[in-house]
Design a protein around this motif. Structure first.
Motif, PDB file in Angstrom:
ATOM      1  N   ASP A  23       1.452  19.553 -22.626  1.00 37.87           N
ATOM      2  CA  ASP A  23       2.512  18.779 -23.274  1.00 37.87           C
ATOM      3  C   ASP A  23       2.328  17.318 -22.871  1.00 37.87           C
ATOM      4  OD1 ASP A  23       4.807  17.860 -24.495  1.00 37.87           O
ATOM      5  OD2 ASP A  23       6.139  18.562 -22.900  1.00 37.87           O
ATOM      6  N   PHE A  24       1.801  16.506 -23.763  1.00 35.73           N
ATOM      7  CA  PHE A  24       1.439  15.134 -23.438  1.00 35.73           C
ATOM      8  C   PHE A  24       2.432  14.116 -23.999  1.00 35.73           C
ATOM      9  CE2 PHE A  24      -2.436  17.679 -23.468  1.00 35.73           C
ATOM     10  CZ  PHE A  24      -2.828  17.488 -22.152  1.00 35.73           C
ATOM     11  N   THR A  25       3.682  14.500 -24.078  1.00 34.59           N
ATOM     12  CA  THR A  25       4.696  13.586 -24.613  1.00 34.59           C
ATOM     13  C   THR A  25       4.994  12.444 -23.656  1.00 34.59           C
ATOM     14  OG1 THR A  25       6.445  15.011 -23.758  1.00 34.59           O
ATOM     15  CG2 THR A  25       5.786  15.338 -26.054  1.00 34.59           C
ATOM     16  N   HIS A  26       4.732  12.621 -22.382  1.00 34.06           N
ATOM     17  CA  HIS A  26       5.022  11.584 -21.379  1.00 34.06           C
ATOM     18  C   HIS A  26       3.771  10.821 -20.971  1.00 34.06           C
ATOM     19  CE1 HIS A  26       9.064  13.078 -21.052  1.00 34.06           C
ATOM     20  NE2 HIS A  26       8.610  14.298 -20.808  1.00 34.06           N
ATOM     21  N   ARG A  27       2.773  10.774 -21.834  1.00 36.33           N
ATOM     22  CA  ARG A  27       1.515  10.114 -21.473  1.00 36.33           C
ATOM     23  C   ARG A  27       1.696   8.613 -21.266  1.00 36.33           C
ATOM     24  NH1 ARG A  27       1.037  11.481 -26.821  1.00 36.33           N
ATOM     25  NH2 ARG A  27       0.765   9.725 -28.246  1.00 36.33           N
ATOM     26  N   THR A  28       2.618   7.990 -21.992  1.00 41.18           N
ATOM     27  CA  THR A  28       2.849   6.559 -21.808  1.00 41.18           C
ATOM     28  C   THR A  28       3.441   6.276 -20.430  1.00 41.18           C
ATOM     29  OG1 THR A  28       3.251   6.381 -24.171  1.00 41.18           O
ATOM     30  CG2 THR A  28       3.942   4.538 -22.817  1.00 41.18           C
ATOM     31  N   ALA A  29       4.391   7.082 -20.009  1.00 38.54           N
ATOM     32  CA  ALA A  29       4.963   6.910 -18.675  1.00 38.54           C
ATOM     33  C   ALA A  29       3.912   7.163 -17.609  1.00 38.54           C
ATOM     34  CB  ALA A  29       6.146   7.856 -18.489  1.00 38.54           C
ATOM     35  N   HIS A  30       3.090   8.176 -17.797  1.00 39.62           N
ATOM     36  CA  HIS A  30       2.014   8.491 -16.859  1.00 39.62           C
ATOM     37  C   HIS A  30       1.046   7.309 -16.746  1.00 39.62           C
ATOM     38  CE1 HIS A  30      -1.445  10.564 -15.123  1.00 39.62           C
ATOM     39  NE2 HIS A  30      -2.153  10.262 -16.210  1.00 39.62           N
ATOM     40  N   THR A  31       0.693   6.729 -17.880  1.00 36.75           N
ATOM     41  CA  THR A  31      -0.224   5.585 -17.875  1.00 36.75           C
ATOM     42  C   THR A  31       0.398   4.375 -17.195  1.00 36.75           C
ATOM     43  OG1 THR A  31      -1.164   6.381 -19.947  1.00 36.75           O
ATOM     44  CG2 THR A  31      -1.605   4.098 -19.362  1.00 36.75           C
ATOM     45  N   HIS A  32       1.654   4.104 -17.460  1.00 41.07           N
ATOM     46  CA  HIS A  32       2.310   2.953 -16.844  1.00 41.07           C
ATOM     47  C   HIS A  32       2.525   3.142 -15.348  1.00 41.07           C
ATOM     48  CE1 HIS A  32       3.136   1.484 -20.891  1.00 41.07           C
ATOM     49  NE2 HIS A  32       3.302   0.320 -20.310  1.00 41.07           N
ATOM     50  N   ILE A  33       2.754   4.344 -14.927  1.00 36.39           N
ATOM     51  CA  ILE A  33       2.909   4.586 -13.490  1.00 36.39           C
ATOM     52  C   ILE A  33       1.576   4.380 -12.784  1.00 36.39           C
ATOM     53  CG2 ILE A  33       3.335   6.368 -11.763  1.00 36.39           C
ATOM     54  CD1 ILE A  33       5.482   7.475 -13.672  1.00 36.39           C
ATOM     55  N   ASN A  34       0.491   4.882 -13.374  1.00 36.19           N
ATOM     56  CA  ASN A  34      -0.814   4.771 -12.724  1.00 36.19           C
ATOM     57  C   ASN A  34      -1.398   3.366 -12.799  1.00 36.19           C
ATOM     58  OD1 ASN A  34      -1.052   7.356 -11.733  1.00 36.19           O
ATOM     59  ND2 ASN A  34      -1.946   8.138 -13.593  1.00 36.19           N
ATOM     60  N   LEU A  35      -1.479   2.799 -13.995  1.00 29.51           N
ATOM     61  CA  LEU A  35      -2.157   1.509 -14.124  1.00 29.51           C
ATOM     62  C   LEU A  35      -1.325   0.340 -13.609  1.00 29.51           C
ATOM     63  CD1 LEU A  35      -4.166   1.960 -17.409  1.00 29.51           C
ATOM     64  CD2 LEU A  35      -5.010   1.890 -15.079  1.00 29.51           C
TER      65      LEU A  35
ATOM     66  N   LEU B  60       0.819  -1.214   0.000  1.00 30.72           N
ATOM     67  CA  LEU B  60       0.000   0.000   0.000  1.00 30.72           C
ATOM     68  C   LEU B  60       0.852   1.262   0.000  1.00 30.72           C
ATOM     69  CD1 LEU B  60      -3.019  -0.827   2.317  1.00 30.72           C
ATOM     70  CD2 LEU B  60      -3.034  -0.407  -0.136  1.00 30.72           C
ATOM     71  N   VAL B  61       1.959   1.238   0.724  1.00 35.50           N
ATOM     72  CA  VAL B  61       2.861   2.400   0.727  1.00 35.50           C
ATOM     73  C   VAL B  61       3.444   2.618  -0.667  1.00 35.50           C
ATOM     74  CG1 VAL B  61       5.083   3.227   1.612  1.00 35.50           C
ATOM     75  CG2 VAL B  61       3.401   2.284   3.185  1.00 35.50           C
ATOM     76  N   ILE B  62       3.855   1.528  -1.309  1.00 40.12           N
ATOM     77  CA  ILE B  62       4.399   1.643  -2.656  1.00 40.12           C
ATOM     78  C   ILE B  62       3.321   2.134  -3.614  1.00 40.12           C
ATOM     79  CG2 ILE B  62       5.382   0.341  -4.587  1.00 40.12           C
ATOM     80  CD1 ILE B  62       6.764  -1.413  -2.463  1.00 40.12           C
ATOM     81  N   ALA B  63       2.078   1.639  -3.459  1.00 43.09           N
ATOM     82  CA  ALA B  63       0.973   2.095  -4.307  1.00 43.09           C
ATOM     83  C   ALA B  63       0.722   3.587  -4.111  1.00 43.09           C
ATOM     84  CB  ALA B  63      -0.293   1.299  -3.997  1.00 43.09           C
ATOM     85  N   ALA B  64       0.799   4.067  -2.879  1.00 42.22           N
ATOM     86  CA  ALA B  64       0.594   5.493  -2.617  1.00 42.22           C
ATOM     87  C   ALA B  64       1.682   6.331  -3.279  1.00 42.22           C
ATOM     88  CB  ALA B  64       0.564   5.754  -1.114  1.00 42.22           C
TER      89      ALA B  64
ATOM     90  N   GLY C  86       2.268   9.524 -10.342  1.00 41.32           N
ATOM     91  CA  GLY C  86       1.428   9.539 -11.539  1.00 41.32           C
ATOM     92  C   GLY C  86       0.523  10.750 -11.607  1.00 41.32           C
ATOM     93  N   MET C  87      -0.077  11.124 -10.480  1.00 40.68           N
ATOM     94  CA  MET C  87      -0.942  12.303 -10.477  1.00 40.68           C
ATOM     95  C   MET C  87      -0.126  13.576 -10.673  1.00 40.68           C
ATOM     96  SD  MET C  87      -3.844  11.261  -7.608  1.00 40.68           S
ATOM     97  CE  MET C  87      -3.262  12.482  -6.524  1.00 40.68           C
ATOM     98  N   GLY C  88       1.051  13.614 -10.093  1.00 43.51           N
ATOM     99  CA  GLY C  88       1.915  14.780 -10.287  1.00 43.51           C
ATOM    100  C   GLY C  88       2.326  14.935 -11.742  1.00 43.51           C
ATOM    101  N   LEU C  89       2.697  13.823 -12.372  1.00 38.33           N
ATOM    102  CA  LEU C  89       3.063  13.872 -13.784  1.00 38.33           C
ATOM    103  C   LEU C  89       1.867  14.260 -14.649  1.00 38.33           C
ATOM    104  CD1 LEU C  89       5.187  13.444 -15.973  1.00 38.33           C
ATOM    105  CD2 LEU C  89       4.603  11.013 -15.953  1.00 38.33           C
ATOM    106  N   GLY C  90       0.689  13.731 -14.326  1.00 41.75           N
ATOM    107  CA  GLY C  90      -0.515  14.082 -15.073  1.00 41.75           C
ATOM    108  C   GLY C  90      -0.877  15.552 -14.921  1.00 41.75           C
ATOM    109  N   SER C  91      -0.740  16.072 -13.714  1.00 41.52           N
ATOM    110  CA  SER C  91      -1.012  17.497 -13.499  1.00 41.52           C
ATOM    111  C   SER C  91      -0.026  18.373 -14.246  1.00 41.52           C
ATOM    112  CB  SER C  91      -0.947  17.825 -12.007  1.00 41.52           C
ATOM    113  OG  SER C  91      -1.947  17.136 -11.313  1.00 41.52           O
ATOM    114  N   TYR C  92       1.233  17.984 -14.225  1.00 40.06           N
ATOM    115  CA  TYR C  92       2.262  18.734 -14.957  1.00 40.06           C
ATOM    116  C   TYR C  92       1.957  18.748 -16.451  1.00 40.06           C
ATOM    117  CZ  TYR C  92       6.733  19.796 -17.108  1.00 40.06           C
ATOM    118  OH  TYR C  92       7.724  20.335 -17.885  1.00 40.06           O
TER     119      TYR C  92
END
Length: 87
Positions: free
Chosen positions: A30-42, A8-12, A18-24
């Protein structure tokens, strides 16, 4: 620390990153890092949360010594595949 709490700590941590990257990306349009954002979240957040729920739901299976020895190896393999799959 029990293994379910560790998951749970690792999930948090993953969801905060992921939310920080998505907000940025949203603020800069600039959605060039959308794949990294998706992989971090999902795979990151969702898989760690599911692992935590499974280990919390079936504590008898987690208490066996054979499984306790295999958990760190599985966790390392899972995190390595997450990092290498996000290009």
């Amino acid at each position: 620390m029990k293994i379910d709490r560790l998951f749970l700590v690792i999930a948090a941590i993953y969801i905060l990153i992921g939310m920080g990257l998505g907000s940025y990306m949203g603020m800069n349009q600039d959605f060039t890092h959308r794949t990294a954002h998706t992989h971090i979240n999902l795979p990151g957040f969702v898989s760690m949360t599911l692992f935590a729920l499974v280990y919390r739901s079936w504590p008898a299976h987690c208490a066996r010594p054979a499984i306790d020895r295999k958990i760190p190896t599985g966790m390392v393999q899972n995190r390595t595949s997450l990092v290498t799959s996000a290009r």
